[in-house]
Design a protein around this motif. Structure first.
Motif, PDB file in Angstrom:
ATOM      1  N   LEU A   5       0.826  -1.205   0.000  1.00 29.97           N
ATOM      2  CA  LEU A   5       0.000   0.000   0.000  1.00 29.97           C
ATOM      3  C   LEU A   5       0.858   1.252   0.000  1.00 29.97           C
ATOM      4  N   THR A   6       1.971   1.202   0.701  1.00 22.75           N
ATOM      5  CA  THR A   6       2.874   2.349   0.716  1.00 22.75           C
ATOM      6  C   THR A   6       3.398   2.650  -0.689  1.00 22.75           C
ATOM      7  N   SER A   7       3.725   1.591  -1.436  1.00 21.63           N
ATOM      8  CA  SER A   7       4.219   1.801  -2.809  1.00 21.63           C
ATOM      9  C   SER A   7       3.141   2.422  -3.693  1.00 21.63           C
ATOM     10  N   LEU A   8       1.885   2.006  -3.468  1.00 25.02           N
ATOM     11  CA  LEU A   8       0.798   2.610  -4.242  1.00 25.02           C
ATOM     12  C   LEU A   8       0.653   4.089  -3.899  1.00 25.02           C
ATOM     13  N   SER A   9       0.738   4.416  -2.620  1.00 32.34           N
ATOM     14  CA  SER A   9       0.620   5.807  -2.204  1.00 32.34           C
ATOM     15  C   SER A   9       1.714   6.656  -2.827  1.00 32.34           C
ATOM     16  N   GLU A  10       2.923   6.095  -2.917  1.00 31.38           N
ATOM     17  CA  GLU A  10       4.026   6.838  -3.513  1.00 31.38           C
ATOM     18  C   GLU A  10       3.773   7.106  -4.986  1.00 31.38           C
ATOM     19  N   LYS A  11       3.163   6.155  -5.656  1.00 28.14           N
ATOM     20  CA  LYS A  11       2.832   6.375  -7.074  1.00 28.14           C
ATOM     21  C   LYS A  11       1.873   7.554  -7.212  1.00 28.14           C
ATOM     22  N   TYR A  12       0.901   7.638  -6.298  1.00 32.86           N
ATOM     23  CA  TYR A  12      -0.028   8.767  -6.341  1.00 32.86           C
ATOM     24  C   TYR A  12       0.683  10.076  -6.021  1.00 32.86           C
ATOM     25  N   ASP A  13       1.655  10.030  -5.128  1.00 34.66           N
ATOM     26  CA  ASP A  13       2.407  11.233  -4.793  1.00 34.66           C
ATOM     27  C   ASP A  13       3.071  11.829  -6.027  1.00 34.66           C
ATOM     28  N   PHE A  14       3.539  10.953  -6.913  1.00 36.45           N
ATOM     29  CA  PHE A  14       4.236  11.406  -8.124  1.00 36.45           C
ATOM     30  C   PHE A  14       3.329  11.397  -9.352  1.00 36.45           C
ATOM     31  N   ASN A  16       1.620   9.126 -10.736  1.00 37.40           N
ATOM     32  CA  ASN A  16       1.797   7.991 -11.649  1.00 37.40           C
ATOM     33  C   ASN A  16       0.599   7.052 -11.530  1.00 37.40           C
ATOM     34  N   GLU A  17      -0.609   7.619 -11.665  1.00 40.81           N
ATOM     35  CA  GLU A  17      -1.814   6.806 -11.497  1.00 40.81           C
ATOM     36  C   GLU A  17      -1.898   5.669 -12.507  1.00 40.81           C
ATOM     37  N   ASP A  18      -1.339   5.905 -13.698  1.00 39.10           N
ATOM     38  CA  ASP A  18      -1.428   4.883 -14.741  1.00 39.10           C
ATOM     39  C   ASP A  18      -0.739   3.587 -14.312  1.00 39.10           C
ATOM     40  N   GLN A  19       0.319   3.705 -13.535  1.00 38.28           N
ATOM     41  CA  GLN A  19       1.054   2.506 -13.143  1.00 38.28           C
ATOM     42  C   GLN A  19       0.379   1.766 -11.996  1.00 38.28           C
ATOM     43  N   VAL A  20      -0.468   2.468 -11.232  1.00 36.43           N
ATOM     44  CA  VAL A  20      -1.088   1.859 -10.052  1.00 36.43           C
ATOM     45  C   VAL A  20      -1.951   0.669 -10.452  1.00 36.43           C
ATOM     46  N   THR A  21      -2.758   0.822 -11.483  1.00 35.55           N
ATOM     47  CA  THR A  21      -3.646  -0.258 -11.908  1.00 35.55           C
ATOM     48  C   THR A  21      -2.846  -1.500 -12.299  1.00 35.55           C
ATOM     49  N   ASP A  22      -1.786  -1.296 -13.040  1.00 34.11           N
ATOM     50  CA  ASP A  22      -0.963  -2.444 -13.447  1.00 34.11           C
ATOM     51  C   ASP A  22      -0.354  -3.142 -12.234  1.00 34.11           C
ATOM     52  N   ILE A  23       0.085  -2.370 -11.243  1.00 36.44           N
ATOM     53  CA  ILE A  23       0.674  -2.960 -10.034  1.00 36.44           C
ATOM     54  C   ILE A  23      -0.370  -3.763  -9.265  1.00 36.44           C
ATOM     55  N   VAL A  24      -1.570  -3.207  -9.138  1.00 34.02           N
ATOM     56  CA  VAL A  24      -2.639  -3.882  -8.391  1.00 34.02           C
ATOM     57  C   VAL A  24      -3.062  -5.172  -9.098  1.00 34.02           C
ATOM     58  N   LEU A  25      -3.213  -5.104 -10.416  1.00 35.79           N
ATOM     59  CA  LEU A  25      -3.585  -6.311 -11.159  1.00 35.79           C
ATOM     60  C   LEU A  25      -2.531  -7.402 -10.995  1.00 35.79           C
ATOM     61  N   CYS A  59      -9.202   2.135  -6.360  1.00 39.65           N
ATOM     62  CA  CYS A  59      -8.366   1.399  -7.313  1.00 39.65           C
ATOM     63  C   CYS A  59      -8.356  -0.093  -6.998  1.00 39.65           C
ATOM     64  N   LEU A  60      -8.246  -0.440  -5.720  1.00 40.86           N
ATOM     65  CA  LEU A  60      -8.210  -1.859  -5.326  1.00 40.86           C
ATOM     66  C   LEU A  60      -9.497  -2.568  -5.721  1.00 40.86           C
ATOM     67  N   ILE A  61     -10.622  -1.962  -5.399  1.00 41.50           N
ATOM     68  CA  ILE A  61     -11.916  -2.609  -5.670  1.00 41.50           C
ATOM     69  C   ILE A  61     -12.177  -2.705  -7.168  1.00 41.50           C
ATOM     70  N   CYS A  62     -11.953  -1.613  -7.881  1.00 43.31           N
ATOM     71  CA  CYS A  62     -12.192  -1.625  -9.339  1.00 43.31           C
ATOM     72  C   CYS A  62     -11.257  -2.616 -10.038  1.00 43.31           C
ATOM     73  N   SER A  63      -9.994  -2.597  -9.632  1.00 45.47           N
ATOM     74  CA  SER A  63      -9.028  -3.485 -10.269  1.00 45.47           C
ATOM     75  C   SER A  63      -9.309  -4.947  -9.932  1.00 45.47           C
ATOM     76  N   PHE A  64      -9.721  -5.211  -8.702  1.00 40.63           N
ATOM     77  CA  PHE A  64     -10.046  -6.587  -8.319  1.00 40.63           C
ATOM     78  C   PHE A  64     -11.197  -7.113  -9.170  1.00 40.63           C
ATOM     79  N   LEU A  65     -12.244  -6.297  -9.334  1.00 39.56           N
ATOM     80  CA  LEU A  65     -13.393  -6.738 -10.138  1.00 39.56           C
ATOM     81  C   LEU A  65     -12.973  -6.981 -11.582  1.00 39.56           C
ATOM     82  N   ARG A  66     -12.132  -6.112 -12.085  1.00 39.44           N
ATOM     83  CA  ARG A  66     -11.665  -6.293 -13.466  1.00 39.44           C
ATOM     84  C   ARG A  66     -10.816  -7.561 -13.578  1.00 39.44           C
ATOM     85  N   TRP A  67      -9.946  -7.744 -12.606  1.00 40.03           N
ATOM     86  CA  TRP A  67      -9.123  -8.956 -12.596  1.00 40.03           C
ATOM     87  C   TRP A  67      -9.993 -10.204 -12.503  1.00 40.03           C
TER      88      TRP A  67
END
Length: 836
Positions: A5-14, A16-25, A59-67
């Protein structure tokens, strides 16, 4: 929080929302217990104070459903602690995430309803209640609850803001509300208390009758669409409230600082009660309450209501009054104070006021307007329409009379019955251009905004000319400025007459100039009656002609007309916004009833089940939706975007001329919808990003977007034609544009002759449009071998590495048609600035 979760938060800090979905999937793909991991991460986020917690939860919920849907369709959810699930639903999770969460854990509707019911009996101002109501709305469960469980308590407690939340801008719930209110007011609402107790099982219902009737009328005005036959009880309730207002005007002097003649008052009351026994009885009852036996006998005779047909208590009242003498002065008589006022009169004879309801009189009007076509002319202008007291957004309020005053006569143009029979493209347009868009005309008006809005509502042919505004000289602007900078110019600036001091607006300006106010007693007349009464004709003529007299008086007092001329063409503030708002409040007519223009072709009046391609769609987007318009162009849809200064009604022209679908919001939407066929004007969602609005539009109209559609149109000008230019040409252009020496950066191109670009003019060879090259940098300008130049505006595009991410982010392409990781098939080109 966990390292994940910390890594996801860091992506949002910079950002980099596009990369968050790929990481979660990828995270769920590698998890041995994905459901448990999802729950654990959600629990951590709910307890966290991280600024990005809500975004990560979503992001977690949407990505989980998509996955789950893409890769693990057969995977069933494990048994989760019911208390945790209930807490997530009723307290913790963002409401926007709940539909996906419910789908992930396959939670049944009955379970959710039983969970929400206890929360909906809590006080309506509690956070628990408000959240529960919003969940009901989000899940579209409104009609799964009985009226006494949600809607009726909100109605009885006058919780308008929560009722609006319940309605969710959806017609099915609006109709449900209006139907329920109409049912409550059956039989005039006389048995409302019993109905609530017996039919709806509300124990000891408490409510304020006056407040409740006001609420009912408010929603009837908003959503009833004047369907009197469908909702007769609410229509009668509205009429009773209007009668109450008029009674107060007559007996309490509540005239909004205007007077109302007996003839005017009687006209309005007759129009309301004529032919309705309930309303005629109600009128006689409230006259009895006012102890006005003379007025009662008058209306009993006018409405053919004999003594024996009235309620018992009214009969008894009449009987008791039978032998008493009438009062010397009744409230239904004009007061002595009003009758002794000396009002301003225009110096015209009756024959110099012409009512234009035939072509012969209309030609006489045109002769007067165009007599000296190339000489300056002063024209006094005003409009009249029948008043409406219900503040409804769909009222059939129509402009009735346009007053056009010349130096020696006044024309009253019948807009209601005659003008619509004239050809709009020739006769109507000629008048519009002469009045509002002519270099030789000065059109004198006072407070033109409302007149303009009503005129455009009834006759859109006037919109362009009025928005031009070059002829307008609004004397209210002159009055306001002179009152501050040169107050002594008015000879009657002070008065001891308290009655005159109450007059405002044009009447006050007339008094300041001539010492006498206007007689406003006919202002609220029924201007739709024909023929007009003599008093109405004189009032209408006076309102327009006095403007010419004021102009001449001020010119003489100032010893020059230059000061007044400086106001010509100065439009009142927010003219366009006022027009849209006034139309939204006062006017709702179908195209066939309003204007003589051909309707938009009805080949696609409603979205069908047929899947369409972007090339088949043609939109015109209102100027408040620029972002949506550009997104539709990105998707390949032919989209016209109105400019910031363009009137909203330009959308109607585009829709008619090019068979486009109108996209708009708010007050302008109601205006535009009233001039289009069903299904040809649509409101995108409010308060969401442009990309989500675009997705909603594509979904609503069943548009399927493929890879080759993305960026197939210029986002700047909507053109779909591009010239392909080689990389060497563009490299030279980039160097010249950014003042770099070819010797330093491109020595191998020193002897190269560009094939497609005229470097001196910086246009395409043989073209005239300057090229617009932005977004390339010293780092990447050599990276592309082909560029695409819009043939219309010259904007330069190229293929960038962001294309695949753009498609995924917008979800334009269906998931059933994934793009090969290594294939460039379907890639067209990319917006230059988007690659940065």
């Amino acid at each position: 929080m966990s390292s994940f979760l910390t890594s996801l938060s860091e992506k949002y800090d910079f950002h980099n929302e596009d990369q968050v979905t790929d990481i979660v999937l990828d995270y769920f793909n590698q998890s041995s217990k994905p459901y448990d991991d999802l729950i654990e991460n959600l629990l951590q986020l709910i307890q966290s104070t991280n600024n990005h917690s809500a975004n990560i939860i979503n992001c977690l919920i949407c990505s989980f459903l998509r996955w789950k849907n893409l890769l693990n369709k057969s995977l069933s959810p494990p048994i989760i602690d019911e208390n945790i699930i209930n807490s997530f639903l009723s307290e913790s999770l963002p409401i926007a995430c709940l539909p996906d969460f419910i789908e992930i854990f396959q939670i049944k509707k009955e379970y959710l309803i039983n969970l929400l019911k206890p929360l909906l009996i809590l006080p309506t101002n509690s956070n628990e209640y408000k959240r529960s109501l919003n969940i009901v709305v989000k899940l579209n469960y409104q009609l799964d609850f009985e009226p006494n469980e949600i809607l009726l308590p909100l109605i009885l407690n006058s919780k308008d803001h929560l009722i609006d939340v319940y309605l969710d801008d959806k017609s099915q719930y609006e109709e449900y509300l209006i139907g329920l209110l109409n049912h409550l007011y059956d039989n005039g609402g006389k048995k409302l208390q019993d109905r609530l107790s017996n039919e709806f099982k509300i124990k000891t219902p408490t409510f304020n009758k006056k407040t409740l009737s006001k609420l009912a009328v408010r929603y009837w005005n908003l959503y009833g669409n004047e369907q009197n036959d469908k909702y007769p009880n609410l229509a009668i309730l509205q009429s009773k409230r209007t009668l109450g207002y008029l009674i107060n005007v007559r007996y309490n002097g509540l005239t909004d600082e205007k007077t109302m003649s007996d003839e005017c008052w009687n006209e309005l009351v007759t129009d309301i009660v004529q032919g309705n026994d309930d309303l005629s009885e109600y009128l006689i009852e409230i006259l009895a309450d006012r102890d006005d036996i003379v007025a009662m006998k008058y209306w009993m005779a006018q409405l053919d209501r004999p003594y024996y047909s009235l309620p018992t208590w009214v009969q008894q009242y009449i009987h008791n009054k039978q032998n008493s003498e009438p009062k010397e002065s009744t409230p239904n008589q004009t007061t002595t104070e009003t009758s002794t006022v000396d009002h301003y009169k225009i110096p015209l004879e009756t024959h110099e006021i012409i009512f234009v309801d035939s072509m012969s009189n209309y030609e006489r009007l045109l002769d007067g307007l165009f007599k000296n076509n190339n000489e300056e002319i002063l024209i006094g202008f005003d409009c009249e329409w029948k008043p409406v007291f219900n503040n409804t957004s769909t009222s059939k309020q129509r402009i009735s009379v346009m007053q056009i005053a010349l130096s020696n006569e006044v024309y009253l143009l019948d807009l209601l019955n005659f003008f619509h029979t004239c050809d709009p493209e020739t006769i109507q347009q000629r008048l519009a251009n002469r009045l509002f868009d002519d270099d030789y005309v000065t059109l004198l008006c006072y407070g033109v905004r409302t007149d303009a809005s009503m005129l455009i509502a009834s006759y859109p042919i006037f919109d362009r000319a009025i928005y031009s505004g070059k002829t307008l000289l609004d004397l209210s602007l002159v009055q306001n400025e002179l009152a501050h900078v040169n107050r002594d110019i008015f000879p009657h600036v002070t008065t001891n007459n308290k009655m005159l001091a109450k007059d405002k607006g044009l009447s006050e300006l007339v008094r300041l100039c001539f010492g006498k106010p206007l007689n406003k007693s006919e202002q609220c007349s029924n201007w739709e009656r024909r023929p007009l009464r003599n008093a109405q004709v004189l009032y209408a003529a006076t309102d327009a002609y006095c403007l010419i007299e004021i102009y001449k008086f001020l010119s003489n007092s100032l010893q020059s007309s230059d000061y007044l001329k400086s106001f010509r063409g100065r439009k009142p503030k927010k003219l366009e916004a006022t027009i849209a708002r006034q139309i939204d409040e006062n006017f709702h007519e179908t195209t066939d009833n309003n204007i003589n223009q051909p309707p938009i072709s009805a080949d696609t009046t409603r979205p069908s089940g047929e899947v369409k391609r972007p090339q088949q769609m043609k939109f015109v987007v209102d100027n408040m939706l620029h972002g949506l318009g550009k997104e539709l162009r990105v998707a390949g849809c032919d989209t016209v975007i109105l400019g910031d200064n363009d009137p909203h009604t330009d959308a109607i022209r585009y829709a008619r001329a090019e068979n486009r679908i109108i996209l708009s919001r708010g007050a302008p939407y109601n205006l535009l919808r009233s001039h289009t066929l069903e299904g040809r004007c649509w409101q995108p969602p409010l308060n969401v990003p442009a990309k989500q609005q675009c997705a909603a539009v594509l979904n609503y109209f069943n548009v399927k977007v493929l890879p080759e559609d993305i960026f197939s149109r210029c986002t700047l000008c909507n053109c779909e034609n591009f010239a392909i230019v080689g990389g060497r040409d563009m490299r030279i252009l980039w160097c010249k544009t950014n003042n770099y020496s070819l010797e330093d950066l491109e020595p191998d191109l020193l002897n190269y002759q560009p094939e497609m670009i005229d470097m001196n003019r910086r246009t395409l060879t043989g073209g005239t449009v300057p090229l617009v090259l932005t977004g390339l940098t010293l780092r990447n300008y050599r990276s592309y071998e082909e560029f695409y130049v819009c043939s219309r505006c010259g904007k330069v595009y190229w293929q960038g590495g962001h294309w695949r991410r753009r498609i995924v982010r917008n979800e334009f392409i269906t998931e059933s048609e994934p793009i090969s990781e290594d294939s460039d098939d379907g890639i067209v080109f990319y917006d230059a600035e988007s690659t940065m």
